[in-house]
Design a protein around this motif. Sequence first.
Motif, PDB file in Angstrom:
ATOM      1  N   GLY A 192     -12.266   1.948   6.934  1.00  0.00           N
ATOM      2  CA  GLY A 192     -11.145   2.256   7.867  1.00  0.00           C
ATOM      3  C   GLY A 192     -10.127   2.987   6.791  1.00  0.00           C
ATOM      4  O   GLY A 192      -9.791   2.513   5.589  1.00  0.00           O
ATOM      5  N   VAL A 193      -9.402   4.184   7.163  1.00  0.00           N
ATOM      6  CA  VAL A 193      -8.599   4.777   6.577  1.00  0.00           C
ATOM      7  C   VAL A 193      -7.298   4.824   7.394  1.00  0.00           C
ATOM      8  O   VAL A 193      -7.368   5.672   8.461  1.00  0.00           O
ATOM      9  N   ASP A 194      -6.067   4.278   7.167  1.00  0.00           N
ATOM     10  CA  ASP A 194      -4.828   4.784   7.754  1.00  0.00           C
ATOM     11  C   ASP A 194      -4.422   6.123   7.421  1.00  0.00           C
ATOM     12  O   ASP A 194      -4.261   6.557   6.336  1.00  0.00           O
ATOM     13  N   PRO A 195      -4.539   7.298   8.323  1.00  0.00           N
ATOM     14  CA  PRO A 195      -3.979   8.553   8.008  1.00  0.00           C
ATOM     15  C   PRO A 195      -2.839   8.643   7.271  1.00  0.00           C
ATOM     16  O   PRO A 195      -1.928   7.752   7.661  1.00  0.00           O
ATOM     17  N   ARG A 196      -2.664   9.643   6.443  1.00  0.00           N
ATOM     18  CA  ARG A 196      -1.383   9.881   5.919  1.00  0.00           C
ATOM     19  C   ARG A 196      -0.244   9.961   7.056  1.00  0.00           C
ATOM     20  O   ARG A 196      -0.530  10.587   8.067  1.00  0.00           O
ATOM     21  N   GLY A 197       0.909   9.128   6.670  1.00  0.00           N
ATOM     22  CA  GLY A 197       1.993   9.132   7.670  1.00  0.00           C
ATOM     23  C   GLY A 197       1.937   8.150   8.467  1.00  0.00           C
ATOM     24  O   GLY A 197       2.766   7.766   9.350  1.00  0.00           O
ATOM     25  N   VAL A 198       0.738   7.320   8.423  1.00  0.00           N
ATOM     26  CA  VAL A 198       0.535   6.162   9.453  1.00  0.00           C
ATOM     27  C   VAL A 198       0.384   4.769   8.898  1.00  0.00           C
ATOM     28  O   VAL A 198      -0.292   4.773   8.121  1.00  0.00           O
ATOM     29  N   GLY A 199       0.987   3.973   9.686  1.00  0.00           N
ATOM     30  CA  GLY A 199       0.802   2.471   9.225  1.00  0.00           C
ATOM     31  C   GLY A 199       1.158   2.253   7.862  1.00  0.00           C
ATOM     32  O   GLY A 199       2.013   2.253   7.342  1.00  0.00           O
ATOM     33  N   HIS A 200      -0.150   1.751   7.085  1.00  0.00           N
ATOM     34  CA  HIS A 200       0.148   1.322   5.803  1.00  0.00           C
ATOM     35  C   HIS A 200       0.109   2.427   4.502  1.00  0.00           C
ATOM     36  O   HIS A 200       0.239   2.536   3.557  1.00  0.00           O
ATOM     37  N   SER A 201      -0.016   4.026   5.161  1.00  0.00           N
ATOM     38  CA  SER A 201      -0.367   4.958   4.278  1.00  0.00           C
ATOM     39  C   SER A 201       0.827   5.873   4.355  1.00  0.00           C
ATOM     40  O   SER A 201       1.047   6.893   5.236  1.00  0.00           O
ATOM     41  N   THR A 202       1.916   5.425   3.743  1.00  0.00           N
ATOM     42  CA  THR A 202       3.122   6.099   3.315  1.00  0.00           C
ATOM     43  C   THR A 202       3.646   6.701   4.843  1.00  0.00           C
ATOM     44  O   THR A 202       3.684   7.868   5.107  1.00  0.00           O
ATOM     45  N   PHE A 236       0.701  -1.242   0.006  1.00  0.00           N
ATOM     46  CA  PHE A 236      -0.021  -0.094   0.060  1.00  0.00           C
ATOM     47  C   PHE A 236       0.900   1.252   0.087  1.00  0.00           C
ATOM     48  O   PHE A 236       0.486   2.233   0.731  1.00  0.00           O
ATOM     49  N   GLY A 237       2.015   1.219  -0.838  1.00  0.00           N
ATOM     50  CA  GLY A 237       2.680   2.427  -0.734  1.00  0.00           C
ATOM     51  C   GLY A 237       3.457   2.706   0.396  1.00  0.00           C
ATOM     52  O   GLY A 237       3.700   3.924   0.595  1.00  0.00           O
ATOM     53  N   THR A 238       3.855   1.727   1.495  1.00  0.00           N
ATOM     54  CA  THR A 238       4.399   2.334   2.433  1.00  0.00           C
ATOM     55  C   THR A 238       5.959   2.609   2.114  1.00  0.00           C
ATOM     56  O   THR A 238       6.597   2.237   1.041  1.00  0.00           O
ATOM     57  N   ALA A 239       6.505   3.341   2.974  1.00  0.00           N
ATOM     58  CA  ALA A 239       7.734   4.233   2.815  1.00  0.00           C
ATOM     59  C   ALA A 239       8.928   3.198   3.092  1.00  0.00           C
ATOM     60  O   ALA A 239       9.406   3.461   4.228  1.00  0.00           O
ATOM     61  N   VAL A 240       9.423   2.392   2.261  1.00  0.00           N
ATOM     62  CA  VAL A 240      10.471   1.361   2.503  1.00  0.00           C
ATOM     63  C   VAL A 240      11.770   2.203   1.952  1.00  0.00           C
ATOM     64  O   VAL A 240      11.725   2.573   0.954  1.00  0.00           O
ATOM     65  N   GLY A 241      12.857   2.040   2.807  1.00  0.00           N
ATOM     66  CA  GLY A 241      13.975   2.647   2.302  1.00  0.00           C
ATOM     67  C   GLY A 241      14.224   4.097   1.897  1.00  0.00           C
ATOM     68  O   GLY A 241      14.732   4.378   0.863  1.00  0.00           O
ATOM     69  N   LEU A 242      13.522   4.847   2.640  1.00  0.00           N
ATOM     70  CA  LEU A 242      13.235   6.524   2.149  1.00  0.00           C
ATOM     71  C   LEU A 242      14.688   6.819   2.484  1.00  0.00           C
ATOM     72  O   LEU A 242      15.408   6.512   3.608  1.00  0.00           O
ATOM     73  N   THR A 243      15.248   8.088   1.568  1.00  0.00           N
ATOM     74  CA  THR A 243      16.384   8.642   1.886  1.00  0.00           C
ATOM     75  C   THR A 243      16.282   9.951   1.937  1.00  0.00           C
ATOM     76  O   THR A 243      15.188  10.617   1.166  1.00  0.00           O
TER      77      THR A 243
END
Length: 555
Positions: A181-191, A42-49
């Motif tokens: 249900g919506v994980d808010p932006r920045g939370v959980g599965h939402s980036t 779901f677009g999670t932030a993996v390996g951000l730089t």
Amino acid sequence: MGRVRVESAWHFDHWIGHAGRAAAGAEPIWTPRLWDAPKPEFGTAVGLTSNQPDSALKERITMKKSLTSALAVALVATLSVAGCSSADAGEEDLEWGKCPKDVAAPGVECTALEVPLDYKEPEGKTIKIAISRLASKNPDKRHGVLLTNSGGPGGQTLTMPATLKKLGVPQSVLDTYDVIGVDPRGVGHSTPVTCGLELAEHPSNIPTYARNEADVTAEAKRVQAVAEKCAKSKTAGILPYITTANTARDMDRVREALGESKISYYGISYGTYLGSVYTTLFPKRSDRIFIDSVTGPGGWNEAFVRKFGEGFQNRFPDFAEFAAAQNEKYGLGDTPQAVEEKYFELAAKLDAKPSPEGYTGQAFRQVTFSSFYYDSELPNLAKIWKALDTGKPVPKPSGGAEGDATAGSPGIPSDNYLASQMHIICNDSDWPEDVAAYARNVEEDRKRFPMFGAAGADITPCAFWPSEPVEAPVKITDNGPSNVLMLQNLRDNATPLSGAREMRAALGDRARMVTADQGGHLAYKYLDNKCANDIVTEFLLTGERPSKDVACGKN
């Protein structure tokens, strides 16, 4: 009786009992429970730089200037590895499928939606928002969609549709809506955002109790270091845009993607502020708005956090009566007054010399506050007090306000709950920066609320936050349809009654408020107050509310 106990990061604090020890660099008193790993689809932030220069970061932390071109560089780097794009966020078709492992539940399906990172540039960069759905199984009774929020801020909400069913929300209500249900932006599965923090570096966003001015000064150094880490984190490029107002705008994009002209809403704790912001920004798109355990109209701002001392003292008599009634078992005093005296005695004792387990006076106060959330925690709290009083081994806190935000799962940083909470709190309003002002507030609130006032008034990372708010806070008003139902316990330690009354005044004739003569945080289906529960159920089923505010007695 028969209540399903939900371990979820829904509430305004996280791992509270760590605070006193962490401030001194000690190990936490207990360790949070973590869920299984979610899928990163779901677009999670993996390996951000991030490519931010340290000199620019230091200047922004100490001077709290607006973000510079360094953050713009970080923004590009962050978005490129987060799977974000410049596509039109409003043109996606939702494709429902399996949920991540930590969200999966019978009947629940999930999807994702692209939304603008910055709504001032709607055609610009986008981020992904994760959505879950428990669809109505009775089309003839379906009224629409019920968006939910589980509080925090920072609480994962993808699990909330299934949780409402476990809590005992009537099947008739579940038939009335597709529960969303919506994980808010920045939370959980939402980036998800991160500050790159270890738990011991910042175990709670409930401020630490300050015993004196020196404690405020020491805490300022600690929380400044926390803010610096947020500014240097892998997700620093999107830091300024994690706000309640933007989350509300994301909700409206979800409404649009679902093909609905209006949404109904069910929000608890911080979610009451989010719902109030949504219905203020989008009054004509709001159907039935239910908010339980209500913040003030400013959300988690300086005025709100200073109410924790008030909430503590409102709630304390419930524990004092409980402990006094069982003095033979706990030995904390045979009257409520004696139990109150024991509180100050233990706090002073632990301020002078921590227990062998590491309980300082600060940790003792925070664990007490945390345990006030639910009546079910009071027996274990009494055991903790007894052990600290007698020198016996201290049992671990049994939960209280502990929660879960899928921290530590692949694709979700281990500090995501606390980091996203800080992002929202610090971005939503412009916090004072003068350390001396916090020291003055601590002394003022220590006099007003001697038991815990010197905690809520203490300094936090928001005083050193690396960006100014991108917009002014949304002003909650009475402009819009009369379609809001508020529910509030009289003795809520986390969202005190006075804040709910301020929200009620701000909403005016838009709202009706139901109060319940009970203590602790959260009410509907968390406590068995038939008067309150029946009013809420009727509202969710029909939209009908009492013609005026209602005071429900004890159950």
